[in-house]
Write a protein that holds these residues in place. Sequence first.
Motif, PDB file in Angstrom:
ATOM      1  N   LEU A  87       0.845  -1.194   0.000  1.00 34.74           N
ATOM      2  CA  LEU A  87       0.000   0.000   0.000  1.00 34.74           C
ATOM      3  C   LEU A  87       0.877   1.239   0.000  1.00 34.74           C
ATOM      4  N   ILE A  88       0.600   2.149  -0.942  1.00 36.14           N
ATOM      5  CA  ILE A  88       1.259   3.455  -0.980  1.00 36.14           C
ATOM      6  C   ILE A  88       0.428   4.431  -0.169  1.00 36.14           C
ATOM      7  N   ASP A  89       1.086   5.330   0.527  1.00 42.70           N
ATOM      8  CA  ASP A  89       0.394   6.308   1.382  1.00 42.70           C
ATOM      9  C   ASP A  89      -0.706   7.010   0.588  1.00 42.70           C
ATOM     10  N   THR A  90      -1.922   7.024   1.121  1.00 42.23           N
ATOM     11  CA  THR A  90      -3.104   7.472   0.369  1.00 42.23           C
ATOM     12  C   THR A  90      -3.496   8.928   0.608  1.00 42.23           C
ATOM     13  N   LYS A  91      -2.849   9.613   1.543  1.00 49.68           N
ATOM     14  CA  LYS A  91      -3.338  10.950   1.933  1.00 49.68           C
ATOM     15  C   LYS A  91      -3.405  11.898   0.738  1.00 49.68           C
ATOM     16  N   THR A  92      -2.352  11.980  -0.047  1.00 52.26           N
ATOM     17  CA  THR A  92      -2.330  12.898  -1.179  1.00 52.26           C
ATOM     18  C   THR A  92      -3.420  12.563  -2.184  1.00 52.26           C
ATOM     19  N   PHE A  93      -3.617  11.297  -2.441  1.00 47.92           N
ATOM     20  CA  PHE A  93      -4.582  10.879  -3.461  1.00 47.92           C
ATOM     21  C   PHE A  93      -6.016  11.013  -2.959  1.00 47.92           C
ATOM     22  N   SER A 100     -11.456  16.962  -6.620  1.00 45.30           N
ATOM     23  CA  SER A 100     -12.169  16.686  -7.872  1.00 45.30           C
ATOM     24  C   SER A 100     -13.669  16.614  -7.646  1.00 45.30           C
ATOM     25  N   GLU A 101     -14.091  16.072  -6.509  1.00 41.58           N
ATOM     26  CA  GLU A 101     -15.522  16.031  -6.204  1.00 41.58           C
ATOM     27  C   GLU A 101     -16.077  17.437  -6.031  1.00 41.58           C
ATOM     28  N   SER A 183     -11.822  14.070 -14.539  1.00 39.42           N
ATOM     29  CA  SER A 183     -10.778  14.331 -13.538  1.00 39.42           C
ATOM     30  C   SER A 183     -11.050  13.568 -12.252  1.00 39.42           C
ATOM     31  N   LEU A 184     -12.325  13.510 -11.869  1.00 40.06           N
ATOM     32  CA  LEU A 184     -12.679  12.766 -10.666  1.00 40.06           C
ATOM     33  C   LEU A 184     -12.407  11.276 -10.860  1.00 40.06           C
ATOM     34  N   GLU A 185     -12.711  10.768 -12.049  1.00 32.20           N
ATOM     35  CA  GLU A 185     -12.465   9.348 -12.315  1.00 32.20           C
ATOM     36  C   GLU A 185     -10.970   9.037 -12.266  1.00 32.20           C
TER      37      GLU A 185
END
Length: 296
Positions: A87-93, A100-101, A183-185
Amino acid sequence: MVWAAGLGLAVIAAIVYWTGDGQAGGNGSWNIETAEVERGDVIESVATSGSVRPLITVEVGSQLSGQISEIYADYNSPVQKGQVIALIDTKTFETRVLQSEADLRVAESNVIVQRAGIDRAKANLRRARLEYERAEPLAKQGTLSASDFDTALAGFESAKADVTMAEAQLDNALAALEQRKASLEVARIDLERTKIRSPIDGVVIERAVDQGQTVAASLSSPILSRIAQDLAEIQIEANVDEADIGNVRRGNRVTFTVDAYPNDEFSGEVGQVRLAPIEENNVVTYTVIITAENPS
């Protein structure tokens, strides 16, 4: 013929004499071994060496750059297709998904505003048309000044232009809405890609990263681990000298040993003879792929 027979008897007599310690009637004896005649195959063998490898090995990489926050599969870990192995750190993504939402909601609101603008422009167009239709007969009768008639006509033409402009702005808003959806996708796909999944069923044979390590995917996909699909089948990449390669054919039976089990002999067959030569130190060899079963 008589002299030939006499010569043969003389030779036999001499042999008997020498085997009997120089005496014609000595005690010397002959040991004669006999064996049955058997038919067999003439086998031509080719000796070589090579490395034992899994039949299919897949390199698992990352399409994203970031810090490895978790590792779920270590050396020799069996994995299933789709299983999360790192797992790569998810905070940025996750932040990108939220941004995007929000952009998508703004685009949706803008579409609503532009549709309302079209309704208003059409209402103004109806009013301007009525004013123009009332002004036209009055102008023909001479009861309306030319200036007032021109004003009514200009208002009508301007209202039609406003409708056209509002419709164009709606098209632009709809296009922007599709962009925000895309962009959201993309943001959601990147968030999903933070979960490094196994592409096949197999066993982890190599792990190239540690927890906390940062991977950079700017130039190429960094390799995180290698997974062997099925160790029940293996292949040997043997290097056969060019002087012997002409005797090797696909389907030839092969027997081989490995250093780990020096007293055991295994069997396989030639699965492929690669045509590309390999030259090292003026020695030319060809790679021969030998397949074998490895049930244990």
